[in-house]
Design a protein around this motif. Structure first.
Motif, mmCIF file in Angstrom:
data_model
loop_
_atom_site.group_PDB
_atom_site.id
_atom_site.type_symbol
_atom_site.label_atom_id
_atom_site.label_comp_id
_atom_site.label_asym_id
_atom_site.label_seq_id
_atom_site.Cartn_x
_atom_site.Cartn_y
_atom_site.Cartn_z
ATOM 1 N N ARG A 66 4.716 7.277 -0.426
ATOM 2 C CA ARG A 66 5.489 6.516 0.565
ATOM 3 C C ARG A 66 4.897 5.131 0.761
ATOM 4 N N GLU B 146 0.851 -1.182 0.000
ATOM 5 C CA GLU B 146 0.000 0.000 0.000
ATOM 6 C C GLU B 146 0.892 1.238 0.000
ATOM 7 N N GLU C 228 3.568 2.164 2.927
ATOM 8 C CA GLU C 228 2.967 2.037 4.249
ATOM 9 C C GLU C 228 3.812 1.133 5.134
ATOM 10 N N ALA D 93 1.201 12.095 5.947
ATOM 11 C CA ALA D 93 0.293 11.225 5.201
ATOM 12 C C ALA D 93 -1.169 11.421 5.624
ATOM 13 N N PRO D 94 -1.494 11.469 6.938
ATOM 14 C CA PRO D 94 -2.896 11.697 7.320
ATOM 15 C C PRO D 94 -3.420 13.047 6.847
ATOM 16 N N ASN E 49 -0.031 11.419 -4.598
ATOM 17 C CA ASN E 49 -0.933 10.474 -3.940
ATOM 18 C C ASN E 49 -0.317 9.097 -3.728
ATOM 19 N N GLN F 204 -4.055 12.911 3.178
ATOM 20 C CA GLN F 204 -5.294 12.190 2.907
ATOM 21 C C GLN F 204 -6.507 13.090 3.097
ATOM 22 N N GLN G 17 1.118 5.482 0.552
ATOM 23 C CA GLN G 17 0.478 6.613 1.201
ATOM 24 C C GLN G 17 0.732 7.897 0.417
#
Length: 339
Positions: free
Chosen positions: A278, A179, A280, A235-236, A275, A239, A181
């Motif tokens: 990085r 995944e 996860e 990252a958060p 998008n 998002q 990030q």
């Protein structure tokens, strides 16, 4: 020598193309965007030209230092230490300087130097990979157009895009794809210098901040707009920004900065929505070679990390895999044809 197709003109894809070209193979690189470089791309804006990706490179592997030394000798890169501070609870604390490489004019010059001996087709999005019974791979674009036949194809794109392109019968699908990030960046140009930086070139923010790092771009290279700063978002926070617009993202970054320092008037701003930035969970791809379909994986994620070390390591792994693949093809008996 072999005819090799490469999907993606980031530094990994261009590095593997340059290496294979040097070995005598014919390489064609397909890039969906107008420019080269991936996360080393440069954007032309009404108020100036900016590196919108990584502002500098921080290798740790000796092999990477050796490869980047070539660009230093060519006058493309400089090497040195960047003054850094950490912002903790509103207070700046001196931190160890960062040993880094940065472009004298544009990070994108690295990619253009790698592409000098390579055929690059821009604004061509590969949408389908089809392998024939005789081992030849046919590539098609998103308009249904033919992009040619190849002895081998290297996929140098982020993990989700690579997975979407792989044939359903590819053995490369039999492993976990990581995944990825988001890691957005926001570049702000103020009418005056931002006092928060003072004499620092880099500021690292603590984990509870929506910002990860800020860089004073004008101190790195010639030609950057004055009082111009790039901020890397967590990252958060990245998002969350995906649910808003560019103006809201800039406003949120300005509000985060205003908690720590008085801000001069904002002159210009731009947002780069990385998008797929990085991993996860860092870790290398277990398998990068599908000898049944003549496919090879490349890109920093295949080496288990993001950054220049992983990007160049992945390129070397891909060169080795393609070399093994082509040697195996030469050992196979010629196909039998029925009369």
């Amino acid at each position: 020598m072999a005819n090799i197709g490469i999907i993606g003109a980031g530094i990994s894809g261009l590095s593997v193309a340059a290496r294979l070209t040097g070995l005598g193979h014919h390489c064609t690189v397909f890039e969906k965007s107008r420019g080269l470089g991936g996360r080393l791309a440069r954007r032309k804006l009404p108020w100036g030209q900016l590196d919108i990706g990584a502002p500098f490179l921080t290798p740790t592997l000796e092999e990477t230092h050796d490869r980047l030394a070539h660009f230093c000798r060519a006058g493309i890169l400089s090497r040195g230490r960047l003054q850094r501070a950490r912002l903790v609870s509103g207070t700046l604390y001196e931190a160890p300087a960062i040993k880094a490489y940065w472009a004298n004019h544009s990070n994108n010059e690295i990619c253009h130097a790698l592409a000098e001996t390579v055929k690059v087709i821009r604004q061509r999005r590969i949408a389908a990979i089809a392998a024939s019974a005789n081992g030849i791979i046919h590539l098609s674009d998103d308009q249904g157009g033919s992009c040619g036949d190849f002895d081998a194809v290297i996929l140098s794109a982020p993990a989700p895009q690579t997975l979407a392109l792989l044939p359903e019968t590819s053995t490369l699908r039999g492993q976990d794809f990581p995944e990825m990030q988001p890691g957005w960046t926001v570049t702000l140009q103020f009418e005056e210098a931002l006092g928060l930086f003072n004499h620092q070139q880099v500021i690292d923010f603590t984990a509870d901040e929506p910002l990860v790092r800020g860089v004073d771009l004008a101190t790195l290279r010639q030609g950057e707009p004055l009082h111009c700063y790039q901020f890397q978002l967590s990252a958060p926070f990245s998002q969350l920004c995906r649910n808003g617009n560019e103006a809201q993202t800039v406003e949120a970054v300005m509000a985060a900065l205003a908690r720590h320092s008085a801000l001069p008037p904002l002159a210009n701003a731009t947002v780069q929505p990385w998008n797929l930035c990085r991993l996860e969970k860092p870790g290398p791809a277990l398998n990068i070679l599908d000898s049944a379909h003549n496919l090879v994986l490349c890109g920093d994620w295949t080496a288990g990390d993001s950054g220049i070390d992983a990007a160049l390591t992945s390129a070397e792994r891909a060169v080795d895999a393609v070399t093994r693949l082509l040697e195996r093809q030469r050992e196979l008996p010629p196909p039998l044809y029925s009369p």
